[in-house]
Design a protein around this motif. Sequence first.
Motif, PDB file in Angstrom:
ATOM      1  N   VAL A 178       6.281  39.463  21.799  1.00 19.81           N
ATOM      2  CA  VAL A 178       5.013  40.155  21.546  1.00 19.81           C
ATOM      3  C   VAL A 178       3.860  39.132  21.459  1.00 19.81           C
ATOM      4  N   MET A 179       4.110  38.003  20.770  1.00 17.51           N
ATOM      5  CA  MET A 179       3.066  36.982  20.625  1.00 17.51           C
ATOM      6  C   MET A 179       2.692  36.393  21.986  1.00 17.51           C
ATOM      7  N   GLU A 180       3.706  36.204  22.845  1.00 17.38           N
ATOM      8  CA  GLU A 180       3.440  35.625  24.165  1.00 17.38           C
ATOM      9  C   GLU A 180       2.624  36.558  25.060  1.00 17.38           C
ATOM     10  N   LYS A 181       2.887  37.848  24.934  1.00 15.72           N
ATOM     11  CA  LYS A 181       2.313  38.806  25.885  1.00 15.72           C
ATOM     12  C   LYS A 181       1.024  39.473  25.425  1.00 15.72           C
ATOM     13  N   HIS A 182       0.935  39.706  24.101  1.00 19.31           N
ATOM     14  CA  HIS A 182      -0.135  40.609  23.669  1.00 19.31           C
ATOM     15  C   HIS A 182      -1.388  39.889  23.213  1.00 19.31           C
ATOM     16  N   THR A 183      -2.482  40.581  23.406  1.00 22.87           N
ATOM     17  CA  THR A 183      -3.740  40.010  22.943  1.00 22.87           C
ATOM     18  C   THR A 183      -3.845  40.219  21.441  1.00 22.87           C
ATOM     19  N   LEU A 184      -4.531  39.311  20.804  1.00 19.89           N
ATOM     20  CA  LEU A 184      -4.696  39.391  19.343  1.00 19.89           C
ATOM     21  C   LEU A 184      -5.849  40.346  19.016  1.00 19.89           C
ATOM     22  N   PRO A 185      -5.892  40.971  17.866  1.00 21.01           N
ATOM     23  CA  PRO A 185      -4.869  40.898  16.825  1.00 21.01           C
ATOM     24  C   PRO A 185      -3.605  41.683  17.163  1.00 21.01           C
ATOM     25  N   ILE A 186      -2.504  41.362  16.451  1.00 21.86           N
ATOM     26  CA  ILE A 186      -1.227  42.066  16.628  1.00 21.86           C
ATOM     27  C   ILE A 186      -0.897  42.801  15.322  1.00 21.86           C
ATOM     28  N   ARG A 187      -0.488  44.015  15.466  1.00 21.72           N
ATOM     29  CA  ARG A 187      -0.036  44.803  14.306  1.00 21.72           C
ATOM     30  C   ARG A 187       1.096  45.682  14.831  1.00 21.72           C
ATOM     31  N   MET A 188       2.333  45.231  14.700  1.00 22.32           N
ATOM     32  CA  MET A 188       3.435  45.929  15.380  1.00 22.32           C
ATOM     33  C   MET A 188       4.710  46.011  14.558  1.00 22.32           C
ATOM     34  N   ILE A 189       5.492  47.068  14.787  1.00 22.64           N
ATOM     35  CA  ILE A 189       6.875  47.076  14.310  1.00 22.64           C
ATOM     36  C   ILE A 189       7.792  47.144  15.522  1.00 22.64           C
ATOM     37  N   MET A 190       8.994  46.567  15.361  1.00 17.05           N
ATOM     38  CA  MET A 190       9.907  46.414  16.493  1.00 17.05           C
ATOM     39  C   MET A 190      11.321  46.801  16.065  1.00 17.05           C
TER      40      MET A 190
END
Length: 339
Positions: A178-190
């Motif tokens: 998720v950190m590699e692909k997504h633009t910040l900010p990140i707010r996720m559950i996996m």
Amino acid sequence: MQEKLKKISDDVLLQIEKVTDLKALEQVRVAILGKKGELTAVLRGMKDLSSEERPLIGKLANEVRETIENRLDEAKKTLSGKMREHQLQNETIDVTMPAKKIELGHRHPMSIVLDDLKDIFIGMGYSIAEGPEIESNYYNFEALNLPENHAARDEQDTFYINSEMMLRTATSPVQVRVMEKHTLPIRMIMPGRVYRSDEVDATHSPVFNQIEGLVIDENITMADLKGALAEFAKTLYGDAVEVKFRPHYFPFTEPSAEVDVTCVMCGGKGCKICKGSGWIEILGCGMVHPKVLEMSGIDSKKYSGFAFGMGLERLTMLRYSIEDLRLFYENDVRFLKQF
Ligand code: DAH
């Protein structure tokens, strides 16, 4: 000859009267009128008769045949009628019988808890991501600051496909993806399935489920972590529950903590489930280690974040007071029906 014909006729008519089904009737017909039948044989023998006898006997034989044929027809009709009647009687539908119940399935207890958990986090602005169950050494260990020979790798012994690929031991590698692909900010559950080479017992399974969480933005602090996770615990287990953050160690977070809630079985008094302590651990968490951020290309001077991970089986066991996790996988409907 006349007498013989009469005897044949009498015998056959008697047989026809006694017959009770169509198959037996057909046998009688063949025995008398078939190619090798008794009457057929008599008719064949006509050629040996004298020219005076022949028309007389011929007439009689024809009469006998006609009578037999008529009787056979009648018997056939009666028997078919009877069979039909019997069939109708036996195949009638009893509309007063109770209908067969169609049982509806429903969600598995773990799905119920996972859906609730998703609702809680979606309500706090999180979205949901997933990652592969077969992971590389890099995503499962290296990028989470668990280099080769790190002691914590022992705890996460897993199933290797080859020296490079394995079944993931936690949902944490999804954080890296998720950190590699997504633009910040990140707010996720996996959420997802994970694997470890554990023996099966009441609290362990080589295949189980975790839910990972990741929040990264500017100015994220430990206060955000505490607020979010306390809110989550209280929404899931009720306002009465108390939440405790206990220092711990994880390679990918610094500082790290484990979160305990007052035992949902005894309310904090102490029982078998909480081993007398009154507290139950529900998750691991911490501030994402700057090294982990940097490895995934995030500027750790500008951004910070927190992460957490929890076991779905455990959350569900606590929610419903279930003492053995094997019940989740056995698919016994008597168990599953209760939720
Ligand atoms: N990966 C840990 C485990 O499987 C759980 C965990 C702890 C995940 C702390 C996290 C975390 O993201 O910050 O035991």
